[in-house]
Enzyme design. Structure first.
Site, PDB file in Angstrom:
ATOM      1  N   LYS A  22       0.842  -1.216   0.000  1.00 37.12           N
ATOM      2  CA  LYS A  22       0.000   0.000   0.000  1.00 37.12           C
ATOM      3  C   LYS A  22       0.868   1.253   0.000  1.00 37.12           C
ATOM      4  O   LYS A  22       0.645   2.184  -0.782  1.00 37.12           O
ATOM      5  CB  LYS A  22      -0.892  -0.003   1.237  1.00 37.12           C
ATOM      6  CG  LYS A  22      -1.555   1.343   1.546  1.00 37.12           C
ATOM      7  CD  LYS A  22      -2.407   1.316   2.779  1.00 37.12           C
ATOM      8  CE  LYS A  22      -1.658   1.502   4.056  1.00 37.12           C
ATOM      9  NZ  LYS A  22      -1.317   2.896   4.418  1.00 37.12           N
ATOM     10  N   ASN A  23       1.894   1.276   0.865  1.00 37.53           N
ATOM     11  CA  ASN A  23       2.662   2.522   1.034  1.00 37.53           C
ATOM     12  C   ASN A  23       3.618   2.786  -0.117  1.00 37.53           C
ATOM     13  O   ASN A  23       4.080   3.922  -0.284  1.00 37.53           O
ATOM     14  CB  ASN A  23       3.373   2.515   2.385  1.00 37.53           C
ATOM     15  CG  ASN A  23       2.367   2.615   3.522  1.00 37.53           C
ATOM     16  OD1 ASN A  23       1.209   2.994   3.309  1.00 37.53           O
ATOM     17  ND2 ASN A  23       2.783   2.241   4.718  1.00 37.53           N
ATOM     18  N   CYS A 117      -3.344  12.440  13.029  1.00 40.44           N
ATOM     19  CA  CYS A 117      -4.251  11.306  12.859  1.00 40.44           C
ATOM     20  C   CYS A 117      -4.208  10.470  14.136  1.00 40.44           C
ATOM     21  O   CYS A 117      -3.671  10.870  15.146  1.00 40.44           O
ATOM     22  CB  CYS A 117      -3.878  10.493  11.633  1.00 40.44           C
ATOM     23  SG  CYS A 117      -2.461   9.465  11.919  1.00 40.44           S
ATOM     24  N   ARG A 122       1.283  14.579  12.698  1.00 35.92           N
ATOM     25  CA  ARG A 122       2.006  14.143  11.496  1.00 35.92           C
ATOM     26  C   ARG A 122       2.502  15.383  10.738  1.00 35.92           C
ATOM     27  O   ARG A 122       1.961  15.756   9.720  1.00 35.92           O
ATOM     28  CB  ARG A 122       1.089  13.293  10.618  1.00 35.92           C
ATOM     29  CG  ARG A 122       0.397  12.143  11.315  1.00 35.92           C
ATOM     30  CD  ARG A 122       1.299  10.962  11.630  1.00 35.92           C
ATOM     31  NE  ARG A 122       1.784  10.262  10.472  1.00 35.92           N
ATOM     32  CZ  ARG A 122       1.115   9.289   9.844  1.00 35.92           C
ATOM     33  NH1 ARG A 122      -0.075   8.962  10.261  1.00 35.92           N
ATOM     34  NH2 ARG A 122       1.622   8.679   8.799  1.00 35.92           N
ATOM     35  N   PRO A 123       3.519  16.063  11.276  1.00 34.96           N
ATOM     36  CA  PRO A 123       3.988  17.296  10.619  1.00 34.96           C
ATOM     37  C   PRO A 123       4.577  17.016   9.245  1.00 34.96           C
ATOM     38  O   PRO A 123       4.953  15.865   8.942  1.00 34.96           O
ATOM     39  CB  PRO A 123       5.069  17.798  11.580  1.00 34.96           C
ATOM     40  CG  PRO A 123       5.524  16.587  12.313  1.00 34.96           C
ATOM     41  CD  PRO A 123       4.331  15.690  12.427  1.00 34.96           C
ATOM     42  N   GLN A 126       9.575  18.684   7.182  1.00 37.32           N
ATOM     43  CA  GLN A 126      10.735  18.229   6.398  1.00 37.32           C
ATOM     44  C   GLN A 126      10.428  18.174   4.904  1.00 37.32           C
ATOM     45  O   GLN A 126      11.313  18.404   4.081  1.00 37.32           O
ATOM     46  CB  GLN A 126      11.189  16.844   6.897  1.00 37.32           C
ATOM     47  CG  GLN A 126      11.651  16.838   8.343  1.00 37.32           C
ATOM     48  CD  GLN A 126      12.838  17.766   8.575  1.00 37.32           C
ATOM     49  OE1 GLN A 126      13.885  17.627   7.933  1.00 37.32           O
ATOM     50  NE2 GLN A 126      12.661  18.747   9.446  1.00 37.32           N
ATOM     51  N   ASP A 305       4.876   0.092  12.098  1.00 32.98           N
ATOM     52  CA  ASP A 305       3.604  -0.445  11.595  1.00 32.98           C
ATOM     53  C   ASP A 305       3.376  -1.894  12.021  1.00 32.98           C
ATOM     54  O   ASP A 305       2.307  -2.442  11.780  1.00 32.98           O
ATOM     55  CB  ASP A 305       3.550  -0.372  10.060  1.00 32.98           C
ATOM     56  CG  ASP A 305       3.430   1.055   9.591  1.00 32.98           C
ATOM     57  OD1 ASP A 305       3.545   1.295   8.367  1.00 32.98           O
ATOM     58  OD2 ASP A 305       3.238   1.942  10.436  1.00 32.98           O
ATOM     59  N   ARG A 397      -8.795   0.080   5.037  1.00 25.12           N
ATOM     60  CA  ARG A 397      -7.960   1.055   4.311  1.00 25.12           C
ATOM     61  C   ARG A 397      -6.659   0.413   3.830  1.00 25.12           C
ATOM     62  O   ARG A 397      -6.078   0.854   2.850  1.00 25.12           O
ATOM     63  CB  ARG A 397      -7.608   2.232   5.231  1.00 25.12           C
ATOM     64  CG  ARG A 397      -8.781   3.093   5.593  1.00 25.12           C
ATOM     65  CD  ARG A 397      -8.388   4.250   6.473  1.00 25.12           C
ATOM     66  NE  ARG A 397      -7.228   4.959   5.950  1.00 25.12           N
ATOM     67  CZ  ARG A 397      -6.692   6.021   6.563  1.00 25.12           C
ATOM     68  NH1 ARG A 397      -7.205   6.454   7.695  1.00 25.12           N
ATOM     69  NH2 ARG A 397      -5.645   6.640   6.057  1.00 25.12           N
TER      70      ARG A 397
HETATM   71  C1  EPZ Z   1       4.797   6.469   6.463  1.00 22.28           C
HETATM   72  O1  EPZ Z   1       4.184   7.570   7.112  1.00 22.28           O
HETATM   73  C2  EPZ Z   1       3.736   5.393   6.390  1.00 22.28           C
HETATM   74  N1  EPZ Z   1       2.595   5.881   5.607  1.00 22.28           N
HETATM   75  C3  EPZ Z   1       3.270   5.005   7.793  1.00 22.28           C
HETATM   76  O2  EPZ Z   1       2.397   3.884   7.649  1.00 22.28           O
HETATM   77  C4  EPZ Z   1       4.481   4.552   8.609  1.00 22.28           C
HETATM   78  O3  EPZ Z   1       4.069   4.309   9.935  1.00 22.28           O
HETATM   79  C5  EPZ Z   1       5.554   5.640   8.595  1.00 22.28           C
HETATM   80  O4  EPZ Z   1       5.899   5.973   7.231  1.00 22.28           O
HETATM   81  C6  EPZ Z   1       6.831   5.188   9.293  1.00 22.28           C
HETATM   82  O5  EPZ Z   1       7.344   4.043   8.644  1.00 22.28           O
HETATM   83  C7  EPZ Z   1       2.699   5.882   4.254  1.00 22.28           C
HETATM   84  O6  EPZ Z   1       3.720   5.517   3.691  1.00 22.28           O
HETATM   85  C8  EPZ Z   1       1.494   6.358   3.504  1.00 22.28           C
HETATM   86  P1  EPZ Z   1       7.373   9.437   8.515  1.00 22.28           P
HETATM   87  P2  EPZ Z   1       4.960   8.994   7.105  1.00 22.28           P
HETATM   88  O7  EPZ Z   1       7.414  10.737   7.792  1.00 22.28           O
HETATM   89  O8  EPZ Z   1       5.734   9.129   5.865  1.00 22.28           O
HETATM   90  C9  EPZ Z   1       8.136  12.711  11.875  1.00 22.28           C
HETATM   91  C10 EPZ Z   1       0.424   2.661   7.793  1.00 22.28           C
HETATM   92  O9  EPZ Z   1      -0.006   2.053   8.781  1.00 22.28           O
HETATM   93  N2  EPZ Z   1       8.086  13.709  10.785  1.00 22.28           N
HETATM   94  O10 EPZ Z   1       8.416   8.409   8.220  1.00 22.28           O
HETATM   95  O11 EPZ Z   1       3.977  10.048   7.469  1.00 22.28           O
HETATM   96  C11 EPZ Z   1       6.804  12.044  12.132  1.00 22.28           C
HETATM   97  O12 EPZ Z   1       6.018  12.818  13.010  1.00 22.28           O
HETATM   98  C12 EPZ Z   1       1.010   4.035   7.982  1.00 22.28           C
HETATM   99  O13 EPZ Z   1       0.475   2.199   6.639  1.00 22.28           O
HETATM  100  C13 EPZ Z   1       8.408  15.031  11.068  1.00 22.28           C
HETATM  101  O14 EPZ Z   1       8.702  15.391  12.213  1.00 22.28           O
HETATM  102  O15 EPZ Z   1       5.947   8.777   8.341  1.00 22.28           O
HETATM  103  C14 EPZ Z   1       7.222  10.717  12.738  1.00 22.28           C
HETATM  104  O16 EPZ Z   1       7.484  10.913  14.122  1.00 22.28           O
HETATM  105  C15 EPZ Z   1       0.792   4.564   9.390  1.00 22.28           C
HETATM  106  N3  EPZ Z   1       8.384  15.940  10.050  1.00 22.28           N
HETATM  107  C16 EPZ Z   1       8.548  10.413  12.038  1.00 22.28           C
HETATM  108  O17 EPZ Z   1       8.983  11.635  11.449  1.00 22.28           O
HETATM  109  C17 EPZ Z   1       8.064  15.591   8.766  1.00 22.28           C
HETATM  110  O18 EPZ Z   1       8.088  16.471   7.874  1.00 22.28           O
HETATM  111  C18 EPZ Z   1       8.444   9.374  10.929  1.00 22.28           C
HETATM  112  O19 EPZ Z   1       7.361   9.760  10.090  1.00 22.28           O
HETATM  113  C19 EPZ Z   1       7.747  14.241   8.504  1.00 22.28           C
HETATM  114  C20 EPZ Z   1       7.763  13.325   9.524  1.00 22.28           C
END
Ligand code: EPZ
Length: 430
Positions: A22-23, A117, A122-123, A126, A305, A397
């Site tokens: 999915k991702n 969420c 979810r900022p 970056q 996850d 989903r």
């Molecule tokens: C992806 O989310 C996945 N979603 C998530 O899967 C998964 O849990 C996550 O990566 C971590 O592996 C999709 O790919 C659609 P991150 P993402 O940016 O990209 C912080 C599922 O169940 N952060 O790697 O949003 C953030 O808050 C979902 O399929 C910032 O601070 O995750 C988190 O603490 C749930 N600033 C950490 O980084 C930013 O600009 C990792 O988040 C971006 C992120």
């Protein structure tokens, strides 16, 4: 309202086929609109998040033709607006990949800011940092991110935090920037690599995906391609833990064992035998589940996850286990539901201390988010008696035909929508 009703106690035995990731699919669909030529995607999972993103790109003019359940043809040439409204982001936060795709393609994007969420805030700071580094002007006004650039120029970008979304979004924009970019402290997840390989099959020039430093030489345009999406490591891991928790024996087919290494390692620590083949793994559960400690980390660490799935399984282990959730701050909510099934858990901030119990007792629980919902289904399959899982919209989903696949493994589970169906399930002749 849709619910799963489960009669627990049957070990899962048999074979299950894993679908496309999915991702990876969500980011690859965004990448597909970056060319005016046709892109054919195979092994695309038929899950709500993916279907919502396909609807979102159709609504901005992209031609989408579903050849069959897992093959879709996308033609970005007919795109007529580069604005994605909040209704899509609210329903599917990964629509934000269209920011990087539109910015790369036409140097302009208007995409609603995704909110937080169920698993945490979810900022996207970056993502925005990366776009600005490439020369884009990015403003946020009334909940919409406006990104514009006369030109995008390759740049050295250091990610303050390892972020899957930011790594992919910046890679999308940089693929069509002028010059060389490097993304340092990049995420290394399999789906990051899958997006890079797919972009390269469209004519991009990206090297190093899967390492800390991704090097991108921007090109002037991208062409069409046919691409098959990698298997979903999280769906695979979910079935692997379901086998362990129910003391079963399951062959999980159509996987890439290397993507499952941290999951396999933890299952072996917990007492299961895991046999690895070219494109499958077999999990043979032990009668006694051993306790262990786990900390969620970016890939190749143990995936966040998969945290609810190992949590539910450790709740049945002999001894006390510790889980440290280092990625998201609200990912332990499922443990409140698990306590209602008899689990013994203490949560202190990002640490959960789980003292294993002999068995869970079925009851009515509510899925707080996608992966937690799947984990509560595992708990129901392992529990004594009947479990009803509410709010399964979250599970739909990200999991295709979840109850059907579990039934094929001997799981006694049904999707019900009313009291009569629930009663029929509970009082049917078995
Ligand atoms: C992806 O989310 C996945 N979603 C998530 O899967 C998964 O849990 C996550 O990566 C971590 O592996 C999709 O790919 C659609 P991150 P993402 O940016 O990209 C912080 C599922 O169940 N952060 O790697 O949003 C953030 O808050 C979902 O399929 C910032 O601070 O995750 C988190 O603490 C749930 N600033 C950490 O980084 C930013 O600009 C990792 O988040 C971006 C992120």
């Amino acid at each position: 309202m849709e619910q799963y009703i489960i009669k627990g106690g049957t070990p899962l035995v048999g074979e299950v086929e894993i679908g496309g990731a999915k991702n990876a699919a969500l980011a690859i669909i965004a990448a597909a609109v970056m060319t005016d030529e046709e892109v054919i995607l195979e092994n695309i999972p038929d899950v709500e998040d993916v279907n919502r993103l396909l609807n979102a790109i159709e609504d901005v003019g992209v031609t989408v033709k579903r050849e069959d359940r897992h093959v879709v043809r996308i033609l970005g040439k007919t795109l007529h607006t580069y604005r994605v409204d909040y209704e899509y982001i609210r329903k599917m936060r990964a629509s934000y990949y269209l920011l990087g795709a539109f910015l790369g393609k036409v140097r302009h994007a208007e995409v609603a800011l995704p909110g937080g969420c169920d698993i945490g805030s979810r900022p996207i700071d970056q993502h925005i940092k990366g776009f600005r580094a490439l020369g884009a002007e990015v403003q946020i006004d009334k909940g919409v991110v406006y990104a514009n650039a006369d030109q995008l120029y390759g740049q050295r970008i250091y990610m303050d935090i390892v972020s899957v979304g930011a790594t992919i979004n910046v890679m999308l924009a940089a693929a069509l920037a002028d010059g060389y970019s490097t993304i340092e402290n990049a995420a290394k997840e399999p789906h990051v690599v899958d997006v890079a390989i797919m972009l390269n099959s469209m004519g991009a020039d990206i090297r190093g995906a899967g390492t800390d430093i991704i090097r991108i030489h921007g090109v002037s345009r991208l062409h069409g391609c046919r691409y098959s999406i990698i298997p979903d490591q999280i769906e695979a891991g979910t079935f692997m833990f379901a086998a362990a928790a129910t003391r079963g024996n399951v062959l999980v087919k159509n996987v890439i064992p290397k993507h499952l290494e941290s999951i396999t390692s933890k299952l072996r620590e917990m007492g299961s035998a895991v046999w690895e083949y070219d494109d499958a793994v077999r999990v043979i559960a032990s009668d006694e589940i051993r306790s262990t400690h786990v900390k969620t980390l970016p890939y190749p660490g143990f995936p966040t996850d998969m945290q609810p799935q190992i949590g539910v399984t450790l709740g049945l282990a002999s001894g006390t286990s510790i889980i440290i959730e280092s990625i998201f701050e609200r990912r332990f909510k499922y443990l409140d539901e698990l306590v209602r099934m008899g689990a013994q858990v203490k949560v202190e901030g990002s640490i959960a201390i789980i003292t294993g119990v002999e068995s869970y007792v079925g009851t009515e629980v509510t899925a707080p988010d996608l992966r937690a919902g799947a984990a509560l289904v595992i708990a129901g399959l392992a529990a004594r008696g009947y479990t009803i899982v509410d709010d399964i919209k979250y599970i739909l989903r990200g999991y295709e035909r979840f109850d059907e696949k579990l039934r094929a493994l001997g799981g006694d589970i049904a999707l019900v929508t009313n009291e009569r169906q629930r009663t029929e399930f509970m009082y049917r002749a078995v």
